[in-house]
Design a protein around this motif. Structure first.
Motif, PDB file in Angstrom:
ATOM      1  N   LEU A   1       0.836  -1.204   0.000  1.00 48.03           N
ATOM      2  CA  LEU A   1       0.000   0.000   0.000  1.00 48.03           C
ATOM      3  C   LEU A   1       0.868   1.250   0.000  1.00 48.03           C
ATOM      4  O   LEU A   1       0.577   2.218  -0.707  1.00 48.03           O
ATOM      5  CB  LEU A   1      -0.896   0.028   1.233  1.00 48.03           C
ATOM      6  CG  LEU A   1      -2.233  -0.689   1.135  1.00 48.03           C
ATOM      7  CD1 LEU A   1      -3.014  -0.510   2.427  1.00 48.03           C
ATOM      8  CD2 LEU A   1      -3.049  -0.137  -0.034  1.00 48.03           C
ATOM      9  N   LEU A   2       1.928   1.210   0.785  1.00 47.08           N
ATOM     10  CA  LEU A   2       2.835   2.358   0.834  1.00 47.08           C
ATOM     11  C   LEU A   2       3.566   2.523  -0.499  1.00 47.08           C
ATOM     12  O   LEU A   2       3.791   3.645  -0.958  1.00 47.08           O
ATOM     13  CB  LEU A   2       3.841   2.203   1.976  1.00 47.08           C
ATOM     14  CG  LEU A   2       3.244   2.306   3.389  1.00 47.08           C
ATOM     15  CD1 LEU A   2       4.292   1.992   4.433  1.00 47.08           C
ATOM     16  CD2 LEU A   2       2.663   3.699   3.635  1.00 47.08           C
ATOM     17  N   ALA A   3       3.902   1.400  -1.128  1.00 50.17           N
ATOM     18  CA  ALA A   3       4.565   1.472  -2.436  1.00 50.17           C
ATOM     19  C   ALA A   3       3.630   2.110  -3.462  1.00 50.17           C
ATOM     20  O   ALA A   3       4.016   2.995  -4.226  1.00 50.17           O
ATOM     21  CB  ALA A   3       4.987   0.082  -2.897  1.00 50.17           C
ATOM     22  N   GLY A   4       2.374   1.678  -3.453  1.00 50.98           N
ATOM     23  CA  GLY A   4       1.411   2.178  -4.434  1.00 50.98           C
ATOM     24  C   GLY A   4       0.908   3.574  -4.123  1.00 50.98           C
ATOM     25  O   GLY A   4       0.703   4.381  -5.026  1.00 50.98           O
TER      26      GLY A   4
ATOM     27  N   LEU B   1       4.421  -1.920 -10.954  1.00 51.47           N
ATOM     28  CA  LEU B   1       5.056  -3.230 -10.842  1.00 51.47           C
ATOM     29  C   LEU B   1       6.524  -3.053 -10.444  1.00 51.47           C
ATOM     30  O   LEU B   1       7.036  -3.748  -9.563  1.00 51.47           O
ATOM     31  CB  LEU B   1       4.967  -3.967 -12.187  1.00 51.47           C
ATOM     32  CG  LEU B   1       5.431  -5.421 -12.190  1.00 51.47           C
ATOM     33  CD1 LEU B   1       4.488  -6.281 -11.353  1.00 51.47           C
ATOM     34  CD2 LEU B   1       5.501  -5.967 -13.614  1.00 51.47           C
ATOM     35  N   PHE B   2       7.160  -2.107 -11.077  1.00 51.00           N
ATOM     36  CA  PHE B   2       8.572  -1.821 -10.793  1.00 51.00           C
ATOM     37  C   PHE B   2       8.756  -1.374  -9.341  1.00 51.00           C
ATOM     38  O   PHE B   2       9.594  -1.909  -8.608  1.00 51.00           O
ATOM     39  CB  PHE B   2       9.068  -0.732 -11.758  1.00 51.00           C
ATOM     40  CG  PHE B   2      10.523  -0.414 -11.610  1.00 51.00           C
ATOM     41  CD1 PHE B   2      11.486  -1.134 -12.320  1.00 51.00           C
ATOM     42  CD2 PHE B   2      10.946   0.611 -10.765  1.00 51.00           C
ATOM     43  CE1 PHE B   2      12.837  -0.831 -12.194  1.00 51.00           C
ATOM     44  CE2 PHE B   2      12.297   0.916 -10.628  1.00 51.00           C
ATOM     45  CZ  PHE B   2      13.241   0.185 -11.345  1.00 51.00           C
ATOM     46  N   ALA B   3       7.933  -0.384  -8.929  1.00 51.44           N
ATOM     47  CA  ALA B   3       8.049   0.124  -7.555  1.00 51.44           C
ATOM     48  C   ALA B   3       7.750  -0.985  -6.553  1.00 51.44           C
ATOM     49  O   ALA B   3       8.456  -1.142  -5.548  1.00 51.44           O
ATOM     50  CB  ALA B   3       7.098   1.301  -7.353  1.00 51.44           C
ATOM     51  N   GLY B   4       6.715  -1.772  -6.834  1.00 53.07           N
ATOM     52  CA  GLY B   4       6.316  -2.855  -5.931  1.00 53.07           C
ATOM     53  C   GLY B   4       7.420  -3.897  -5.824  1.00 53.07           C
ATOM     54  O   GLY B   4       7.800  -4.313  -4.724  1.00 53.07           O
ATOM     55  N   ALA B   5       7.957  -4.307  -6.982  1.00 50.46           N
ATOM     56  CA  ALA B   5       9.010  -5.330  -6.969  1.00 50.46           C
ATOM     57  C   ALA B   5      10.257  -4.812  -6.263  1.00 50.46           C
ATOM     58  O   ALA B   5      10.897  -5.534  -5.507  1.00 50.46           O
ATOM     59  CB  ALA B   5       9.355  -5.741  -8.410  1.00 50.46           C
ATOM     60  N   ALA B   6      10.586  -3.540  -6.501  1.00 53.56           N
ATOM     61  CA  ALA B   6      11.784  -2.961  -5.883  1.00 53.56           C
ATOM     62  C   ALA B   6      11.687  -2.949  -4.367  1.00 53.56           C
ATOM     63  O   ALA B   6      12.689  -3.100  -3.674  1.00 53.56           O
ATOM     64  CB  ALA B   6      11.995  -1.536  -6.404  1.00 53.56           C
TER      65      ALA B   6
END
Lengths: 101, 397
Positions: free
Chosen positions: B286-289, B310-315
């Motif tokens: 949630l914080l990533a998104g 997807l990139f931010a979440g995976a990172a």
């Protein structure tokens, strides 16, 4: 920042343009520029399909498929089979989103 | 139209700080002017409610007009904070109609706004030192741009308000200044035809109004551009997070139940000790998104929001799952988390398109067409991995 390439549905007919400059006035992304007394699209990928230019072009030189670019609205539209509708502030039922708008 | 007489103040346009006097009820109106009557009733209501930002009333050739202050009170500041946080924004409204700021007269400019209180507040704050009229349209409490997109900040509403507020008797010029972002809903030529008023599209930001008026109604190319800078993105974070965090309790409960299920029933021990990493990862996603993606938007690669998410979440998720105890001891457990959470972050980023200033509906539709099948496939894979994990932990595989 720019969104996807070659997706914006902005259409322009230079034949109909009278050079009134209205589109350069209302566009918030500087998509148009005046050249030789006519409007010219300088970067279509900057268009966010807000529809201000098409609505205010008195000579029908512009058209664009505008609408709420909100994923929740689009998904709702896909589910109900209708047009994307953002329910923020609407009297209609459905999910009441407080996010967009 | 005869000037409306007030009890205790007969001076017409001048400053008339006749604070919140009750209006006289016996108004002489032609019976056919129903819209006009509504406008008068609205003024009466505003005056009787005495909102803190109304400092008085002036009598004009077009009737009584509430005078507003350009100064924000503590209440106005608090209202902004609350409306930026959540559902309060849906009820944060002002009454549509005509308002005055400063000591306007027949040559003063007319500025059009929406009846979302924050839009109205930002306008009046930026009109400090200007004597003008503010015409508030009924946009159902929605800001100018979104309302223009829906058409409630629109040609018809503007025409009706101009006529009902008798602007032609109020001012000698024929100019109304509409925020540029209102152009999505307002067809200037139509307004001109029906009311005689010429729509001047003002700057995008209310903070440039003074410069625009001083430059004899000329907006520089810079004033015409909408931006999406860090401050503008960060102000959206609270609403993104409050929207997301509403689902945390129910998600946590579901996670605990899923991990608690054992051949012998639902066990608290397993629920907690196997489930807590998934709860933490949900919150991190949630914080990533809702925070990382908006804050770092221009720096995250890809134009596609699904890919950005997807990139931010995976990172964020991958190091946590692979390098910390959050990954647990099972390969299936990690595979499930690595599939589920980055895709959830991708979905959240796609949702954020609705709040940006540059995404298109055609683009969002295109992304959804590609990504919804991927999200569904990811969910299925993640569930299969989770089932394998459970079977493994029960010693069945």
């Amino acid at each position: 920042m720019k969104y996807l390439k070659n997706v914006a549905t902005l259409q322009y007919d230079p034949e109909k343009c009278t050079g009134c400059r209205k589109c350069t006035e209302v566009c918030p992304h500087a998509v148009f520029e005046m050249k030789d007394g006519k409007a010219k699209i300088i970067d279509k990928d900057r268009c966010m399909e807000c529809g201000a230019c098409a609505l205010n072009c008195e000579f029908n030189a512009l058209s664009v498929g505008s609408g709420t670019g909100c994923a929740a609205a689009v998904i709702m539209g896909m589910i109900t089979g209708g047009e994307p509708v953002c329910n923020c502030g609407g009297e209609s039922g459905g999910v009441k989103s407080t996010r967009c708008c | 139209m005869k000037p409306l007489q007030m009890n205790n103040n007969t001076s017409s346009s001048s400053s008339g700080q006749n604070c919140c006097a009750p209006p006289q009820n016996q108004l002489k109106l032609s019976p056919n002017l129903e819209a006009r009557l509504q406008a008068v009733n609205s003024v009466a209501e505003i005056i009787s409610e005495k909102p803190s930002w109304v400092t008085g009333v002036i009598n004009t050739p077009s009737g009584l007009v509430p005078v507003v202050t350009a100064v924000w009170s503590r209440e106005d500041h608090w209202g902004q904070i609350r409306s930026r946080l959540g559902a309060y924004r849906m009820e944060y409204t002002v009454k549509p109609g005509l308002y005055a700021i400063g000591t306007p007269d027949a040559v003063s400019d007319i500025f059009v706004s929406a009846n979302y209180k924050l839009s109205f507040d930002i306008l009046r704050r930026n009109l400090s030192g200007i004597n003008g009229w503010i015409l508030v349209l009924d946009t159902k409490g929605i800001n100018v741009w979104c309302a223009a997109g829906k058409g409630t900040f629109g040609t018809e509403e503007l025409i009706n308000r101009v006529l009902a507020s008798k602007l032609s008797g109020l001012v000698t010029h024929r100019r109304i200044i509409v925020p540029q972002l209102g152009a999505t809903g307002v067809k200037a030529s139509e307004v001109k035809k029906k009311t005689g008023f010429t729509v001047y599209f003002g700057p995008v930001e209310a903070s440039n109004i003074k410069g625009y008026v001083d430059a004899r109604y000329h907006a520089t190319p810079e004033m015409r551009k909408i931006r999406f800078n860090l401050a503008q993105r960060l102000v959206l974070v609270p609403i993104e997070l409050t929207q997301g965090f509403r689902y945390v309790p129910i998600t946590a409960l579901m996670i605990l139940i899923i991990f608690g299920i054992q051949p012998s029933g639902i066990l608290f021990y397993n629920a907690w000790f196997e489930g807590w990493p998934f709860i933490v990862l949900s919150v991190v996603t949630l914080l990533a998104g809702g925070l990382v993606t908006p804050a770092l938007l221009p720096f995250i690669p890809f134009r596609s929001f699904a890919l950005k998410g997807l990139f931010a979440g995976a990172a964020v998720i991958a190091p946590l799952v692979l390098l910390t105890p959050l990954g647990g001891s099972s390969m299936f457990y990690r595979a499930s988390a690595l599939t589920l959470f980055p895709l959830l972050s991708s979905y959240l980023a796609l949702q954020f398109t609705g709040a940006t200033t540059f995404t298109t509906i055609s683009g969002v539709k295109k992304e959804l067409k590609i990504w919804i099948p991927i999200y569904i496939a990811g969910l299925v894979i993640s569930v299969i991995m989770l089932v394998l994990y459970k079977l493994q932990s029960w010693g069945l595989v």
